[in-house]
Design a protein around this motif. Sequence first.
Motif, mmCIF file in Angstrom:
data_model
loop_
_atom_site.group_PDB
_atom_site.id
_atom_site.type_symbol
_atom_site.label_atom_id
_atom_site.label_comp_id
_atom_site.label_asym_id
_atom_site.label_seq_id
_atom_site.Cartn_x
_atom_site.Cartn_y
_atom_site.Cartn_z
ATOM 1 N N GLY A 148 51.372 18.105 50.354
ATOM 2 C CA GLY A 148 51.118 16.771 49.842
ATOM 3 C C GLY A 148 50.853 15.732 50.907
ATOM 4 N N ILE A 149 50.897 14.463 50.474
ATOM 5 C CA ILE A 149 50.627 13.318 51.346
ATOM 6 C C ILE A 149 51.951 12.721 51.797
ATOM 7 C CG2 ILE A 149 49.505 11.071 51.533
ATOM 8 C CD1 ILE A 149 47.566 13.375 51.198
ATOM 9 N N TRP A 150 52.059 12.449 53.095
ATOM 10 C CA TRP A 150 53.239 11.800 53.652
ATOM 11 C C TRP A 150 53.177 10.302 53.395
ATOM 12 C CZ3 TRP A 150 56.993 14.977 54.765
ATOM 13 C CH2 TRP A 150 56.708 16.268 55.210
ATOM 14 N N PRO A 151 54.302 9.588 53.495
ATOM 15 C CA PRO A 151 54.296 8.151 53.160
ATOM 16 C C PRO A 151 53.414 7.302 54.069
ATOM 17 C CG PRO A 151 56.415 8.831 54.074
ATOM 18 C CD PRO A 151 55.668 10.074 53.759
ATOM 19 N N ASP A 152 53.067 7.811 55.268
ATOM 20 C CA ASP A 152 52.178 7.039 56.140
ATOM 21 C C ASP A 152 50.708 7.342 55.869
ATOM 22 O OD1 ASP A 152 52.028 9.591 57.113
ATOM 23 O OD2 ASP A 152 52.672 9.111 59.148
ATOM 24 N N GLY A 153 50.423 8.134 54.841
ATOM 25 C CA GLY A 153 49.050 8.420 54.459
ATOM 26 C C GLY A 153 48.472 9.691 55.029
ATOM 27 N N THR A 154 49.170 10.340 55.944
ATOM 28 C CA THR A 154 48.678 11.601 56.497
ATOM 29 C C THR A 154 49.011 12.748 55.548
ATOM 30 O OG1 THR A 154 50.726 11.921 57.750
ATOM 31 C CG2 THR A 154 48.917 10.774 58.857
ATOM 32 N N ARG A 155 48.273 13.844 55.685
ATOM 33 C CA ARG A 155 48.477 15.003 54.818
ATOM 34 C C ARG A 155 49.221 16.109 55.564
ATOM 35 N NH1 ARG A 155 46.717 17.208 50.188
ATOM 36 N NH2 ARG A 155 45.330 15.449 49.761
ATOM 37 N N CYS A 156 50.020 16.856 54.843
ATOM 38 C CA CYS A 156 50.678 18.034 55.413
ATOM 39 C C CYS A 156 49.638 19.150 55.506
ATOM 40 C CB CYS A 156 51.860 18.461 54.545
ATOM 41 S SG CYS A 156 52.682 19.951 55.118
ATOM 42 N N ASP A 157 49.185 19.419 56.732
ATOM 43 C CA ASP A 157 48.120 20.400 56.941
ATOM 44 C C ASP A 157 48.627 21.834 57.003
ATOM 45 O OD1 ASP A 157 46.126 18.473 56.992
ATOM 46 O OD2 ASP A 157 46.385 18.104 59.145
ATOM 47 N N HIS A 158 49.934 22.019 56.990
ATOM 48 C CA HIS A 158 50.496 23.371 57.096
ATOM 49 C C HIS A 158 51.510 23.587 55.975
ATOM 50 C CE1 HIS A 158 48.597 23.833 61.018
ATOM 51 N NE2 HIS A 158 49.072 22.640 61.327
ATOM 52 N N PRO A 159 51.054 23.661 54.728
ATOM 53 C CA PRO A 159 51.990 23.889 53.619
ATOM 54 C C PRO A 159 52.587 25.285 53.686
ATOM 55 C CG PRO A 159 49.730 24.041 52.854
ATOM 56 C CD PRO A 159 49.654 23.577 54.284
ATOM 57 N N GLY A 160 53.718 25.448 53.063
ATOM 58 C CA GLY A 160 54.363 26.758 53.062
ATOM 59 C C GLY A 160 55.697 26.710 52.366
ATOM 60 N N ASP A 161 56.458 27.776 52.521
ATOM 61 C CA ASP A 161 57.770 27.882 51.901
ATOM 62 C C ASP A 161 58.812 27.150 52.737
ATOM 63 O OD1 ASP A 161 56.256 29.542 50.304
ATOM 64 O OD2 ASP A 161 57.846 31.016 50.058
ATOM 65 N N VAL A 162 59.967 26.916 52.111
ATOM 66 C CA VAL A 162 61.077 26.211 52.754
ATOM 67 C C VAL A 162 62.348 27.022 52.530
ATOM 68 C CG1 VAL A 162 62.468 24.103 52.785
ATOM 69 C CG2 VAL A 162 59.989 23.958 52.457
ATOM 70 N N ILE A 163 63.183 27.121 53.570
ATOM 71 C CA ILE A 163 64.481 27.796 53.481
ATOM 72 C C ILE A 163 65.576 26.756 53.640
ATOM 73 C CG2 ILE A 163 65.997 29.504 54.547
ATOM 74 C CD1 ILE A 163 63.485 30.999 55.446
ATOM 75 N N LEU A 164 66.586 26.811 52.779
ATOM 76 C CA LEU A 164 67.683 25.844 52.803
ATOM 77 C C LEU A 164 68.997 26.527 53.131
ATOM 78 C CD1 LEU A 164 66.962 23.827 49.518
ATOM 79 C CD2 LEU A 164 66.213 23.270 51.836
ATOM 80 N N LEU A 165 69.751 25.944 54.055
ATOM 81 C CA LEU A 165 71.154 26.274 54.273
ATOM 82 C C LEU A 165 71.925 24.998 53.993
ATOM 83 C CD1 LEU A 165 69.719 28.540 56.083
ATOM 84 C CD2 LEU A 165 71.878 28.617 57.331
ATOM 85 N N SER A 166 72.557 24.926 52.839
ATOM 86 C CA SER A 166 73.252 23.708 52.425
ATOM 87 C C SER A 166 74.725 24.003 52.230
ATOM 88 C CB SER A 166 72.656 23.150 51.134
ATOM 89 O OG SER A 166 73.361 21.996 50.720
ATOM 90 N N ALA A 167 75.559 23.276 52.965
ATOM 91 C CA ALA A 167 76.999 23.492 52.889
ATOM 92 C C ALA A 167 77.700 22.424 52.065
ATOM 93 C CB ALA A 167 77.595 23.510 54.304
ATOM 94 N N GLU A 168 76.965 21.424 51.564
ATOM 95 C CA GLU A 168 77.618 20.288 50.924
ATOM 96 C C GLU A 168 77.230 20.080 49.468
ATOM 97 O OE1 GLU A 168 76.809 16.939 53.428
ATOM 98 O OE2 GLU A 168 78.390 17.474 54.846
ATOM 99 N N ASP A 169 76.071 20.561 49.048
ATOM 100 C CA ASP A 169 75.590 20.269 47.696
ATOM 101 C C ASP A 169 75.433 21.542 46.878
ATOM 102 O OD1 ASP A 169 75.354 17.475 48.068
ATOM 103 O OD2 ASP A 169 73.482 17.784 49.173
ATOM 104 N N GLY A 170 75.670 21.423 45.564
ATOM 105 C CA GLY A 170 75.496 22.542 44.653
ATOM 106 C C GLY A 170 74.025 22.789 44.364
ATOM 107 N N LEU A 171 73.675 24.062 44.199
ATOM 108 C CA LEU A 171 72.275 24.400 43.947
ATOM 109 C C LEU A 171 71.830 23.939 42.564
ATOM 110 C CD1 LEU A 171 72.083 28.029 45.406
ATOM 111 C CD2 LEU A 171 71.404 25.887 46.500
ATOM 112 N N ALA A 172 72.665 24.156 41.545
ATOM 113 C CA ALA A 172 72.250 23.897 40.169
ATOM 114 C C ALA A 172 72.317 22.428 39.795
ATOM 115 C CB ALA A 172 73.104 24.727 39.206
ATOM 116 N N ASP A 173 73.381 21.735 40.228
ATOM 117 C CA ASP A 173 73.565 20.365 39.752
ATOM 118 C C ASP A 173 73.051 19.303 40.705
ATOM 119 O OD1 ASP A 173 75.417 20.468 41.785
ATOM 120 O OD2 ASP A 173 77.173 20.331 40.481
ATOM 121 N N THR A 174 72.676 19.681 41.917
ATOM 122 C CA THR A 174 72.228 18.677 42.880
ATOM 123 C C THR A 174 70.882 19.021 43.503
ATOM 124 O OG1 THR A 174 74.545 18.158 43.408
ATOM 125 C CG2 THR A 174 72.865 17.378 44.943
ATOM 126 N N ILE A 175 70.811 20.186 44.144
ATOM 127 C CA ILE A 175 69.609 20.508 44.916
ATOM 128 C C ILE A 175 68.400 20.731 44.004
ATOM 129 C CG2 ILE A 175 68.571 22.205 46.454
ATOM 130 C CD1 ILE A 175 71.269 22.514 47.809
#
Length: 701
Positions: free
Chosen positions: A285-312
Amino acid sequence: MMMNPSPFDLVVSRLADVRPQPDGSIRAVCPTAAHNGNAGRNLTVRRGNKAVLLTCWSHQCTYQEIAEALGLEVCDLFDEPVTRYQYPDGRIVHKRHATKQFWQTGNKSGTALYNLDAVKHAVQQGDPVYLVEGEKDVENLRTIAGIVATCNAGGAGKAANSDWEPLRGATVRIIRDNDDPGRRHAAELVEILAPLADAVTLHEARTGKDASDHLAAHGDLTDLVSVDVPGDLSVVRLADVTAEEVRWLWPGRLPAGKLVTLDGDPGLGKSTLALTFAATITRGGIWPDGTRCDHPGDVILLSAEDGLADTIRPRLDAADADVRRVHAVQGVKLDDSGTLRPPTLADVDELERLVRRTHARLLVIDVLMAYLPGGTDSHKDSDIRRTLSRLAALADRAGCTVLLLRHLNKTKGNDPMYRGGGSIGIVGAARAGLLVAPNPDDDQTRVLAAVKSNLASLPDSLTYELVDDGCGVARVAWTGVSAHDARGLLADPDDTGQGERVEHAQHWLADYLEVHGESPSKDVKAAARREAGITERTLQRAVQRLRVTVVEEGFPRITKWALPCRATTPEPPPVSPKRGATGATGPDLRLVVGATGRKTQSRLDCETGATGPGTLSAEADPPESDGGDPAPFDPPTGDESGENHGYLPRTPGARPGVWIRARTPVTPPTTPAQIPQKPDALFADDEVDPDDTRDGDDDNT
């Protein structure tokens, strides 16, 4: 090495009184001791399908007996080709080519290297010696490439049984077999030869498994693959490095394949911001400064503070992420039953496999301190750099940006490099750093500012607010550009020219609370913003400086603010000319709250009764002397313990020598003139200057 004659010819060459027969067989004297040489030609030798056929007509001697009498083994009587490798100390290694079987005869306990004479000559001449795993490779290097090579008897795992002294001072080039035993054998050879040889280099075949396979494919050794020697320095010439441009997920802020920090206090939306980054990357997508993300892809999350179902998941949905491309790590599998253990940053190999399998562009670690390996001191630079160096190498190899979230520490100072939690080595290892902080100009918004950027100039700071998506889920709404940088956002107001704003807020707050009395903090904040343009952050600083009493009541809880307890006294009676110290002030005014009293958080509270807040009363000075101006006097000293029972110093508008005690109700100040210009002085322990004869109208203490 020598190629053997056929088993038939070998047997015939060792028999006596041989006579060929018309059918192609041989008649000869059986060599066993049973005949004592008197049996005549009683042995027939024929060519069989796969082996030599031996028949003793007199004593029916066995194959084993005849072979031993000829100095052979039964296996030598078979037609499969057998090669013998002769060592200089009498060891003979036999190899049957069809089955690749090896066995040894002769001096089996010898320690000499194979092809030893040629090796000694090469060392004397300063020529390199190649070290391979087997005798076949040695002979192929000699006959095909004209190269001197050697090996130890027994191959892989037997290096310690040989004498390597002849290679002292030599240039040794090891060609290891391309399998696990070969790699272990090569590592053992490096360890043995490192203190002996002048130089040791490690290579492997470009094609096939070993040196012979490489020769068969390439004809010489010019294309061998160089391998780093364990424990040696890995070096690359910059001439061999191809220059590349820096790639960005978000130009100026998120470099691809690098470590990036995101620091900020709790409650400012760091995690929501990181998920917003993730959403943009999954969609390209488009970043808030108007530039585009030229390298889209997957994201990996390691979250120690938030629940997957009710928050993330709700936050990702609110940010319009492609959740099919977001992967949350839940643990490391211990067995096939599904048992998991918590992941740490020591699991770099597992993380890299996941990154490569998902083609991830972003790895979010929220928060960093929760995933440091056990025994890692987060404040010890060497521990942190040892952990993050492997993570940085993963990011570089896989082209995956690693975003490290941290809370701010409690250190005073406005240098953002030192405000992130843990060692300075964390932001030092990162190639870019970001900071989240409240917006000094608008208490409804936050600022995303750059802390550092090793790969580009610092980008502009951006403002955002957390808004409700309509379903009770927070999402980021970008609101513009801010002139505040990271250093300014963390600076104390007095250090950045904001002291005047705080002082103005302080006077406004005192006026407001004098007029309105105890007021809900929500109303005070709204009035400050509406009437004087005072931000919540500036107002909070004014609250701290005025030592405003904070009262919490009811359910749901309502927070109220009030000025510290103080009073204006009525006209005092004559005072004594006796002068002296005023005694202790603020700290000795104690709070005594009864069982049903309100909860307060004041720095200066009043003595109360058993059922509610207390009141202030005035106590006059002792009678004044023969006349003249009234003067300060020693305050009441209390009981024998010397405790001063809640006396206050003089208040604005009161004459010298007047003391206030919590006894009877008094009228609170009603005019701004009675408000102290320096409220902090109410809490000082300084004594009154005996020469100070100012009346109450001029007294700012």
